[in-house]
Scaffold this active site. Structure first.
Site, PDB file in Angstrom:
ATOM      1  N   PHE A 150       0.816  -1.228   0.000  1.00 52.96           N
ATOM      2  CA  PHE A 150       0.000   0.000   0.000  1.00 52.96           C
ATOM      3  C   PHE A 150       0.843   1.269   0.000  1.00 52.96           C
ATOM      4  O   PHE A 150       0.381   2.327  -0.401  1.00 52.96           O
ATOM      5  CB  PHE A 150      -0.937   0.008   1.231  1.00 52.96           C
ATOM      6  CG  PHE A 150      -0.263   0.439   2.511  1.00 52.96           C
ATOM      7  CD1 PHE A 150      -0.118   1.798   2.810  1.00 52.96           C
ATOM      8  CD2 PHE A 150       0.266  -0.480   3.405  1.00 52.96           C
ATOM      9  CE1 PHE A 150       0.526   2.209   3.976  1.00 52.96           C
ATOM     10  CE2 PHE A 150       0.910  -0.082   4.568  1.00 52.96           C
ATOM     11  CZ  PHE A 150       1.051   1.268   4.850  1.00 52.96           C
ATOM     12  N   LYS A 174      -0.967  -6.914  -9.349  1.00 55.30           N
ATOM     13  CA  LYS A 174      -1.968  -6.949  -8.269  1.00 55.30           C
ATOM     14  C   LYS A 174      -1.549  -5.928  -7.219  1.00 55.30           C
ATOM     15  O   LYS A 174      -0.683  -6.176  -6.397  1.00 55.30           O
ATOM     16  CB  LYS A 174      -2.080  -8.339  -7.632  1.00 55.30           C
ATOM     17  CG  LYS A 174      -3.418  -8.456  -6.905  1.00 55.30           C
ATOM     18  CD  LYS A 174      -3.388  -9.042  -5.533  1.00 55.30           C
ATOM     19  CE  LYS A 174      -2.707  -8.380  -4.432  1.00 55.30           C
ATOM     20  NZ  LYS A 174      -3.406  -7.274  -3.744  1.00 55.30           N
ATOM     21  N   GLU A 177      -4.893  -3.756  -2.065  1.00 58.54           N
ATOM     22  CA  GLU A 177      -6.339  -3.498  -2.066  1.00 58.54           C
ATOM     23  C   GLU A 177      -6.696  -2.235  -1.276  1.00 58.54           C
ATOM     24  O   GLU A 177      -7.813  -1.747  -1.342  1.00 58.54           O
ATOM     25  CB  GLU A 177      -7.098  -4.718  -1.505  1.00 58.54           C
ATOM     26  CG  GLU A 177      -6.798  -5.080  -0.054  1.00 58.54           C
ATOM     27  CD  GLU A 177      -5.532  -5.906   0.152  1.00 58.54           C
ATOM     28  OE1 GLU A 177      -4.569  -5.769  -0.640  1.00 58.54           O
ATOM     29  OE2 GLU A 177      -5.490  -6.675   1.135  1.00 58.54           O
ATOM     30  N   SER A 227       5.385  -6.954   3.441  1.00 56.35           N
ATOM     31  CA  SER A 227       5.967  -7.284   4.749  1.00 56.35           C
ATOM     32  C   SER A 227       6.755  -8.590   4.669  1.00 56.35           C
ATOM     33  O   SER A 227       6.511  -9.428   3.788  1.00 56.35           O
ATOM     34  CB  SER A 227       4.846  -7.379   5.781  1.00 56.35           C
ATOM     35  OG  SER A 227       3.922  -8.361   5.359  1.00 56.35           O
ATOM     36  N   CYS A 282       9.530   1.976   3.422  1.00 56.77           N
ATOM     37  CA  CYS A 282      10.449   0.868   3.725  1.00 56.77           C
ATOM     38  C   CYS A 282      11.868   1.387   3.945  1.00 56.77           C
ATOM     39  O   CYS A 282      12.715   0.684   4.462  1.00 56.77           O
ATOM     40  CB  CYS A 282      10.448  -0.133   2.597  1.00 56.77           C
ATOM     41  SG  CYS A 282      10.980   0.610   1.064  1.00 56.77           S
ATOM     42  N   GLU A 382       9.323  -4.143  12.995  1.00 56.35           N
ATOM     43  CA  GLU A 382       9.045  -3.041  12.078  1.00 56.35           C
ATOM     44  C   GLU A 382       7.717  -2.421  12.504  1.00 56.35           C
ATOM     45  O   GLU A 382       6.685  -3.101  12.495  1.00 56.35           O
ATOM     46  CB  GLU A 382       8.938  -3.553  10.639  1.00 56.35           C
ATOM     47  CG  GLU A 382       8.623  -2.439   9.662  1.00 56.35           C
ATOM     48  CD  GLU A 382       8.431  -2.915   8.227  1.00 56.35           C
ATOM     49  OE1 GLU A 382       7.732  -3.919   8.016  1.00 56.35           O
ATOM     50  OE2 GLU A 382       8.976  -2.271   7.322  1.00 56.35           O
TER      51      GLU A 382
HETATM   52  P1  NAD Z   1       1.576  -6.568   3.033  1.00 58.51           P
HETATM   53  O1  NAD Z   1       2.611  -7.628   3.136  1.00 58.51           O
HETATM   54  O2  NAD Z   1       0.433  -6.601   3.998  1.00 58.51           O
HETATM   55  O3  NAD Z   1       0.901  -6.598   1.567  1.00 58.51           O
HETATM   56  C1  NAD Z   1       1.668  -6.608   0.392  1.00 58.51           C
HETATM   57  C2  NAD Z   1       0.882  -7.303  -0.710  1.00 58.51           C
HETATM   58  O4  NAD Z   1       0.635  -8.656  -0.328  1.00 58.51           O
HETATM   59  C3  NAD Z   1      -0.486  -6.670  -0.982  1.00 58.51           C
HETATM   60  O5  NAD Z   1      -0.707  -6.655  -2.375  1.00 58.51           O
HETATM   61  C4  NAD Z   1      -1.450  -7.602  -0.268  1.00 58.51           C
HETATM   62  O6  NAD Z   1      -2.712  -7.664  -0.883  1.00 58.51           O
HETATM   63  C5  NAD Z   1      -0.751  -8.944  -0.345  1.00 58.51           C
HETATM   64  N1  NAD Z   1      -1.044  -9.786   0.829  1.00 58.51           N
HETATM   65  C6  NAD Z   1      -1.338  -9.386   2.095  1.00 58.51           C
HETATM   66  N2  NAD Z   1      -1.537 -10.444   2.897  1.00 58.51           N
HETATM   67  C7  NAD Z   1      -1.350 -11.542   2.127  1.00 58.51           C
HETATM   68  C8  NAD Z   1      -1.419 -12.953   2.394  1.00 58.51           C
HETATM   69  N3  NAD Z   1      -1.702 -13.424   3.608  1.00 58.51           N
HETATM   70  N4  NAD Z   1      -1.167 -13.796   1.378  1.00 58.51           N
HETATM   71  C9  NAD Z   1      -0.873 -13.335   0.152  1.00 58.51           C
HETATM   72  N5  NAD Z   1      -0.802 -12.018  -0.154  1.00 58.51           N
HETATM   73  C10 NAD Z   1      -1.041 -11.139   0.812  1.00 58.51           C
HETATM   74  O7  NAD Z   1       2.336  -5.175   3.065  1.00 58.51           O
HETATM   75  P2  NAD Z   1       1.715  -3.718   3.163  1.00 58.51           P
HETATM   76  O8  NAD Z   1       1.171  -3.502   4.530  1.00 58.51           O
HETATM   77  O9  NAD Z   1       0.825  -3.454   1.997  1.00 58.51           O
HETATM   78  O10 NAD Z   1       3.032  -2.821   2.953  1.00 58.51           O
HETATM   79  C11 NAD Z   1       3.911  -2.485   3.990  1.00 58.51           C
HETATM   80  C12 NAD Z   1       5.080  -3.440   4.036  1.00 58.51           C
HETATM   81  O11 NAD Z   1       5.770  -3.436   2.804  1.00 58.51           O
HETATM   82  C13 NAD Z   1       6.114  -3.049   5.088  1.00 58.51           C
HETATM   83  O12 NAD Z   1       6.554  -4.203   5.731  1.00 58.51           O
HETATM   84  C14 NAD Z   1       7.229  -2.422   4.265  1.00 58.51           C
HETATM   85  O13 NAD Z   1       8.510  -2.465   4.843  1.00 58.51           O
HETATM   86  C15 NAD Z   1       7.174  -3.263   3.037  1.00 58.51           C
HETATM   87  N6  NAD Z   1       7.817  -2.585   1.914  1.00 58.51           N
HETATM   88  C16 NAD Z   1       9.058  -3.001   1.574  1.00 58.51           C
HETATM   89  C17 NAD Z   1       9.725  -2.381   0.546  1.00 58.51           C
HETATM   90  C18 NAD Z   1      11.096  -2.822   0.145  1.00 58.51           C
HETATM   91  O14 NAD Z   1      11.608  -2.319  -0.818  1.00 58.51           O
HETATM   92  N7  NAD Z   1      11.725  -3.747   0.839  1.00 58.51           N
HETATM   93  C19 NAD Z   1       9.106  -1.316  -0.138  1.00 58.51           C
HETATM   94  C20 NAD Z   1       7.837  -0.915   0.241  1.00 58.51           C
HETATM   95  C21 NAD Z   1       7.194  -1.561   1.281  1.00 58.51           C
END
Ligand code: NAD
Length: 496
Positions: A150, A174, A177, A227, A282, A382
């Site tokens: 997000f 994808k 959401e 994450s 991040c 985090e």
């Molecule tokens: P998230 O892991 O909750 O979601 C990321 C994606 O995975 C979304 O598209 C979501 O729909 C999907 N998703 C969520 N739960 C899932 C599941 N159980 N099974 C399969 N898919 C699933 O992350 P977020 O809250 O949207 O974003 C924040 C996180 O992203 C933080 O941990 C941040 O550090 C990380 N991030 C990392 C970088 C990097 O470059 N390393 C960059 C941006 C964000």
């Protein structure tokens, strides 16, 4: 509630059923502003079929034509960047200038991808053996998947898709959401740029859609950002299904401040990188490691700056917007409570901020902890919110050991005026992206972005030449054109 967002498949907006869907919020008001349709496995399959046909033609389209389309996309994105930034702010909450900043960083990857003819040049060795030449080529994978978080609804997808499309693949994106509209506007821009239908598709959804993508044999790779637990799951499940995976995970970025640093510069950097985008980056700095005797002095300077920060609606010229959802806001507030219980000193408490915005927004002001230690949850986890922790250490060595022992290794920074110390730090630190007097060291588009340890699963970073490599497969051709003098039977390798 006004908008209803469905998928973009094969050049058309899908007639959504909304049997399963998610709510979209405006984080600055707390209001539900729309619904997003969730894809079923059957719809994933339908999309892969359309994308496979599109990829076959697009992969054979000349480099000249592909670059013309990329240039057109770049121009449209540049012309509409304010519009895209406003869409991001309305669903994510970050302030407008920051939303514009993320679009600009994404734009840079599109510009990098315009140089694809040069990046795809292979090697050629004439006469490796008598009359035999060897050369290498790189070809597209076919249909590739991108699953994004997000916090950067435009920039993170753009770390990948300009390179994926430039190298001749078809993309299924994808997005999160929580803020799905940016991806839809980007799809419209590709259409305007003349990209053939089916080369860029957007599927919305949750775990159901993600699992269907991971298991579908027609999708050849997944570029994931999110994450760490989910990144690890994506890596393990995707590789089990024979896919190429790059899965970028979470972070806990430390900033090491040495006693000889310019403390005003370091305090500015800590505040900008700690609280920009409400800490939902991040590459945000979440831990300041102060090498004594600087801690008291830099904390005073940080406090002075924090008092001046305004929190509020991102469209109203404030410094910091709301958090993305109420659940996330409460989770971050829970960490503040935990920090107090665990014995850290709460220097600035952001839990009841004065706000320039609606009462029901997901607000949490900038928060500062001192005397944080490595066993506290505010240090190990985090938090992904506007919470900055100060850890006091006695020496450079103690600071480096602390950083190296953390499970995350995305970004880090050192603040010092000592070139030798900085050089030693870049060599000794176990982190993928390093800043020297730069708090958020996001690599330029022609380098590659990625962390170490639990911040990345897989071995390929995003964009730059590693991105080109990820989205292509290599072939090496050994060729001989008939020369009558060269016949005869010889069962060994050619020797000369
Ligand atoms: P998230 O892991 O909750 O979601 C990321 C994606 O995975 C979304 O598209 C979501 O729909 C999907 N998703 C969520 N739960 C899932 C599941 N159980 N099974 C399969 N898919 C699933 O992350 P977020 O809250 O949207 O974003 C924040 C996180 O992203 C933080 O941990 C941040 O550090 C990380 N991030 C990392 C970088 C990097 O470059 N390393 C960059 C941006 C964000």
């Amino acid at each position: 509630m006004s908008k209803k967002i469905s998928h973009y498949i094969n050049g058309k907006i899908h007639d959504g059923s909304f049997d399963r869907s998610g709510e979209i919020f405006n984080p600055a008001t707390g209001e539900i502003t729309g619904l997003v349709d969730f894809a079923t496995p059957a719809l994933v399959d339908e999309t892969v079929k359309a994308a496979t046909i599109a990829a076959q033609a697009w992969g054979k389209t000349s480099l000249t034509k592909r670059v013309q389309t990329l240039f057109a996309f770049r121009e449209i994105l540049n012309a509409r960047k304010e519009e895209l930034a406003a869409v991001i702010t309305s669903e994510h909450g970050k302030v407008l200038s920051d939303a514009l900043g993320e679009v600009t960083r994404g734009l840079e990857v599109a510009e990098f991808a315009c140089g694809i003819p040069h990046l795809l040049k292979g090697g050629y060795s004439e006469g490796v053996s008598t009359g035999i030449d060897v050369y290498s080529i790189r070809q597209p994978l076919g249909v590739v998947g991108i699953i994004s978080p997000f916090n950067f609804p435009a920039m993170v997808p753009m770390w990948f898709f300009p390179v994926a499309i430039a190298t001749g693949n078809a993309v299924i994106l994808k997005p999160s959401e929580k803020d799905p509209s940016a991806a839809m506007m980007i799809a419209q821009m590709w259409e305007q740029a003349g990209l053939p239908a089916g080369v860029f598709n957007v599927l919305h959804g949750d775990k159901v859609a993600v699992d269907a993508m991971l298991q579908h044999p027609g999708i050849k790779s997944i570029s994931f950002v999110g994450s760490t637990p989910i990144a690890q799951y994506i890596y393990e499940t995707g590789t089990k299904h024979g896919k190429r995976i790059q899965a970028l995970g979470g972070a806990k970025n430390h900033m090491l401040v040495l006693p000889d640093a310019d403390l005003d510069l370091a305090a500015d950097a800590a505040v900008n990188a700690g609280f920009g985008s409400a800490g939902e980056r991040c590459m945000a700095i979440s831990v300041l490691v102060a090498v004594e005797p600087v801690a008291d002095k830099i904390i005073e300077k940080i406090k002075d700056r924090m008092i001046k920060l305004s929190t509020g609606d991102g469209t109203k010229g404030t410094d910091m917007g709301p958090l993305v959802t109420r659940v996330h806001r409460d989770k971050v507030a829970g960490y503040v409570e935990a920090g107090v219980k665990e014995g850290a000193t709460l220097v600035v408490d952001g839990r009841n901020p004065t706000v320039n915005g609606a009462a029901n927004g997901f607000w949490l002001g900038p928060t500062l902890f001192d005397n944080v230690t490595a066993n506290m949850s505010i240090y190990t986890d985090e938090i992904f919110g506007p919470v900055l922790s100060v850890v006091r250490v006695k020496s450079y060595e103690e600071g480096v050991k602390l950083i190296n022992e953390h499970i995350y290794g995305n970004g880090t920074a050192i603040f010092t005026n000592d070139g030798g110390a900085a050089r030693r730090f870049q060599n000794e630190i176990q982190v993928g992206m390093i800043g020297i007097n730069v708090p958020i060291p996001v690599p330029a588009a022609y380098y590659s972005f990625g962390g170490w340890k639990s911040s990345l699963f897989g071995d390929t970073h995003a964009h730059g030449t590693e991105g080109v490599h990820f989205f292509t497969r290599g072939k090496v051709v050994t060729s001989r054109w008939l020369d009558p003098s060269h016949g005869g039977i010889n069962l060994g390798f050619p020797q000369n």
